[in-house]
Design a protein around this motif. Structure first.
Motif, mmCIF file in Angstrom:
data_model
loop_
_atom_site.group_PDB
_atom_site.id
_atom_site.type_symbol
_atom_site.label_atom_id
_atom_site.label_comp_id
_atom_site.label_asym_id
_atom_site.label_seq_id
_atom_site.Cartn_x
_atom_site.Cartn_y
_atom_site.Cartn_z
ATOM 1 N N LYS A 38 0.845 -1.206 0.000
ATOM 2 C CA LYS A 38 0.000 0.000 0.000
ATOM 3 C C LYS A 38 0.875 1.249 0.000
ATOM 4 O O LYS A 38 0.568 2.243 -0.667
ATOM 5 N N LYS A 39 1.967 1.197 0.747
ATOM 6 C CA LYS A 39 2.864 2.347 0.858
ATOM 7 C C LYS A 39 3.724 2.503 -0.397
ATOM 8 O O LYS A 39 4.041 3.622 -0.811
ATOM 9 N N HIS A 40 4.127 1.364 -0.995
ATOM 10 C CA HIS A 40 4.992 1.377 -2.190
ATOM 11 C C HIS A 40 4.306 0.590 -3.312
ATOM 12 O O HIS A 40 4.729 -0.516 -3.657
ATOM 13 N N PRO A 41 3.240 1.125 -3.904
ATOM 14 C CA PRO A 41 2.443 0.373 -4.890
ATOM 15 C C PRO A 41 3.230 -0.092 -6.115
ATOM 16 O O PRO A 41 2.854 -1.073 -6.756
ATOM 17 N N HIS A 42 4.344 0.570 -6.450
ATOM 18 C CA HIS A 42 5.124 0.166 -7.617
ATOM 19 C C HIS A 42 5.711 -1.238 -7.454
ATOM 20 O O HIS A 42 5.992 -1.920 -8.442
ATOM 21 N N LEU A 43 5.898 -1.666 -6.197
ATOM 22 C CA LEU A 43 6.431 -3.022 -5.968
ATOM 23 C C LEU A 43 5.488 -4.078 -6.540
ATOM 24 O O LEU A 43 5.929 -5.112 -7.045
ATOM 25 N N GLU A 44 4.193 -3.790 -6.481
ATOM 26 C CA GLU A 44 3.205 -4.708 -7.041
ATOM 27 C C GLU A 44 2.910 -4.375 -8.497
ATOM 28 O O GLU A 44 2.929 -5.263 -9.367
ATOM 29 N N ASN A 45 2.690 -3.107 -8.789
ATOM 30 C CA ASN A 45 2.262 -2.712 -10.130
ATOM 31 C C ASN A 45 3.350 -2.882 -11.186
ATOM 32 O O ASN A 45 3.078 -3.268 -12.317
ATOM 33 N N VAL A 46 4.596 -2.591 -10.805
ATOM 34 C CA VAL A 46 5.708 -2.658 -11.753
ATOM 35 C C VAL A 46 6.457 -3.986 -11.668
ATOM 36 O O VAL A 46 6.744 -4.626 -12.676
ATOM 37 N N HIS A 47 6.746 -4.426 -10.439
ATOM 38 C CA HIS A 47 7.607 -5.598 -10.252
ATOM 39 C C HIS A 47 6.836 -6.888 -9.982
ATOM 40 O O HIS A 47 7.413 -7.977 -10.036
ATOM 41 N N GLY A 48 5.571 -6.788 -9.658
ATOM 42 C CA GLY A 48 4.751 -7.981 -9.504
ATOM 43 C C GLY A 48 4.798 -8.657 -8.156
ATOM 44 O O GLY A 48 4.331 -9.790 -7.999
ATOM 45 N N TYR A 49 5.345 -7.993 -7.127
ATOM 46 C CA TYR A 49 5.409 -8.619 -5.808
ATOM 47 C C TYR A 49 4.029 -8.656 -5.152
ATOM 48 O O TYR A 49 3.192 -7.785 -5.380
ATOM 49 N N ARG A 50 3.795 -9.679 -4.343
ATOM 50 C CA ARG A 50 2.551 -9.852 -3.603
ATOM 51 C C ARG A 50 2.867 -9.907 -2.107
ATOM 52 O O ARG A 50 4.009 -10.170 -1.717
ATOM 53 N N MET A 51 1.863 -9.734 -1.290
ATOM 54 C CA MET A 51 2.115 -9.764 0.153
ATOM 55 C C MET A 51 2.633 -11.133 0.589
ATOM 56 O O MET A 51 3.412 -11.254 1.534
ATOM 57 N N ASN A 52 2.231 -12.192 -0.132
ATOM 58 C CA ASN A 52 2.697 -13.531 0.222
ATOM 59 C C ASN A 52 4.193 -13.705 0.022
ATOM 60 O O ASN A 52 4.813 -14.583 0.635
ATOM 61 N N ASP A 53 4.796 -12.896 -0.851
ATOM 62 C CA ASP A 53 6.244 -12.973 -1.044
ATOM 63 C C ASP A 53 6.976 -12.614 0.244
ATOM 64 O O ASP A 53 7.942 -13.272 0.626
ATOM 65 N N PHE A 54 6.508 -11.576 0.898
ATOM 66 C CA PHE A 54 7.127 -11.162 2.156
ATOM 67 C C PHE A 54 6.950 -12.258 3.211
ATOM 68 O O PHE A 54 7.880 -12.571 3.963
ATOM 69 N N GLY A 55 5.753 -12.843 3.242
ATOM 70 C CA GLY A 55 5.501 -13.931 4.181
ATOM 71 C C GLY A 55 6.381 -15.132 3.906
ATOM 72 O O GLY A 55 6.898 -15.767 4.834
ATOM 73 N N ALA A 56 6.592 -15.449 2.612
ATOM 74 C CA ALA A 56 7.396 -16.618 2.244
ATOM 75 C C ALA A 56 8.859 -16.429 2.622
ATOM 76 O O ALA A 56 9.523 -17.367 3.099
ATOM 77 N N ILE A 57 9.399 -15.222 2.417
ATOM 78 C CA ILE A 57 10.798 -14.949 2.772
ATOM 79 C C ILE A 57 11.000 -15.085 4.279
ATOM 80 O O ILE A 57 11.922 -15.770 4.750
ATOM 81 N N VAL A 58 10.139 -14.446 5.055
ATOM 82 C CA VAL A 58 10.280 -14.478 6.516
ATOM 83 C C VAL A 58 10.050 -15.893 7.038
ATOM 84 O O VAL A 58 10.776 -16.363 7.932
#
Length: 446
Positions: free
Chosen positions: A88-108
């Protein structure tokens, strides 16, 4: 630091850049890390390693395996919650690079799953026993053959650095170790520095160290790819990967609450005290009708434990977002829960666990035994490693050498590598196998 670099999918040996938007949605790159860790022999070995109470035969008590699984579950929830807020704070991470919230969960989740993979038998006393052997015992004689930093690695033997070695060390048929993504390796490394120089600061990174001299080059490659901030001129010391704060928080939450629960189930902490301490942490969140319907200690503790963990997950996520800018700039210097509104309640719980569990006679007596077992193993195999280095092997040394797994390789050009190989071998032993090997060295036929 920037999230585009920090979320790198690169693995050891990659020549082309991996992009998130090119990943197969059925099995994301970061989820592969989790799979590789959980199927590794080193992870399976945690099932018979001490978490708090060594060699406990009680079903209630956690091993390193169950603890790691629980930390990973908490880490996944925490990572997803933070991921949702970051996107939500950095929308380009999703819109441009395709990251999802589950990516952060998977890394941690993956980094948390592996966070104790380098710990030796018998808990933290195992680390101290290995260090003491080189600092005060027979191993001190090897100092003259080692560089200052090599010797310090051994004197302050560190499970975190040993874990990084396990995850990344190449061997025949396994180049680059488990070949985890650099994002996961960064999140795994809570102390991104070498063993020297020691700095008497309160900065969280200076508390311990995160890699041996043998993995120095590998860590530099990871740090460069992730864009970690260098802390001191020529020292190999970096600011943490931001997600390492979440891995640490997941571990802190679990050992604070679940070690406390173990103490209750073992009868080391009285229920009335336990309930009071946990209620103080979750006051205002208890549904009285549901709580009063619980008839057993186990059910009451489980209810409060779930509330406490949920409360601290929300708190850690909120703190991370509050301090995200400072974290990315390398200006946040403490664990997240150290600045929590619940710090007083957490401290009360930990202090009671220290008094009644960690310093209980049962724990101390078994740690004493573990200390002696590891000292004797190091005495035998350390001497053998030295004799191999000097090419002066005795018949007994050759027997010890032939007893080692094929994965343990010694050499004639580096005593440091030989001693680390021995320490790695011993660190991978389960509590039970360390005892059995000790008995074998004493001449007991099993």
């Amino acid at each position: 630091m920037n999230w585009e670099q920090l979320l790198s999918l690169k693995r050891f040996g990659d020549t082309n850049k991996r992009l998130r938007k090119e990943q197969d949605e059925t099995r994301l790159g970061f989820e592969v890390d989790y799979d590789r860790i959980i199927f590794s022999s080193e992870f399976r070995g945690l099932q018979d390693k001490t978490q708090v109470v060594p060699l406990s035969k009680t079903d209630f008590v956690h091993t390193r395996l169950t603890h790691s699984l629980e930390v990973s579950v908490v880490g996944r929830s925490l990572g997803r919650k933070v991921g949702q807020l970051l996107l939500k704070k950095h929308p380009h991470l999703e819109n441009v690079h395709g990251y999802r919230m589950n990516d952060f969960g998977a890394i941690v989740a993956a980094a948390a799953l592996a966070h104790d993979i380098g710990n030796p038998p018998f808990g933290h006393s195992g680390e101290k026993a290995i260090g003491a052997y080189f600092k005060e015992g027979n191993g001190a004689e090897f100092k003259k053959h080692l560089t200052e930093k090599e010797y310090q690695d051994l004197c302050d033997f560190e499970g975190n650095a040993n874990g990084f070695k396990i995850l990344t060390e190449s061997r025949a048929g396994r180049e680059g170790g488990l070949r985890l993504s650099y994002a996961t390796l960064g999140a795994f490394t809570k102390y991104p520095k070498e063993s020297l120089p020691k700095r008497p600061t309160n900065h969280i990174v200076d508390k311990k160290y995160g890699f041996f001299q043998s993995e120095k080059q590998m860590f530099e490659e990871v740090a460069t790819e992730l864009g970690l901030i260098k802390r001191h001129g020529d020292d190999l010391s970096y600011q943490r990967h931001p997600l390492a704060f979440l891995v640490e928080a997941a571990d802190d939450i679990c050992y604070t609450i679940i070690d406390f629960e173990d103490g209750i189930n073992l009868g080391l902490i009285e229920e009335e005290y336990a309930l009071e301490y946990l209620i103080n942490l979750v006051r205002g969140k208890i549904i009285t009708k549901n709580y009063n319907a619980l008839n057993t200690t186990e059910d009451r503790i489980s209810y409060l434990r779930a509330l406490a963990i949920g409360t601290l997950i929300d708190e850690a996520a909120s703190l991370f977002m509050t301090h995200e800018d400072a974290i990315l700039e390398g200006q946040f210097e403490t664990a997240l829960l150290e600045v929590s509104q619940y710090k007083a309640q957490i401290t009360d719980i930990i202090n009671l666990s220290i008094k009644n569990v960690y310093r209980s006679k049962e724990v101390i007596n078994k740690e004493i035994a573990g200390y002696e077992i590891l000292n004797q193993l190091l005495k035998a195999f350390g001497k053998m490693a030295f004799h191999y280095f000097e090419d002066t092997m005795s018949s007994y040394d050759k027997l010890l050498l032939n007893s080692l797994p094929e994965t343990v390789k010694l050499c004639h050009d580096s005593l440091y590598k030989n001693l680390l190989a021995v320490c790695l071998y011993i660190s991978k032993l389960s509590d039970t196998n360390a005892m059995l090997l000790h008995k074998k060295l004493q001449g007991q036929i099993l």
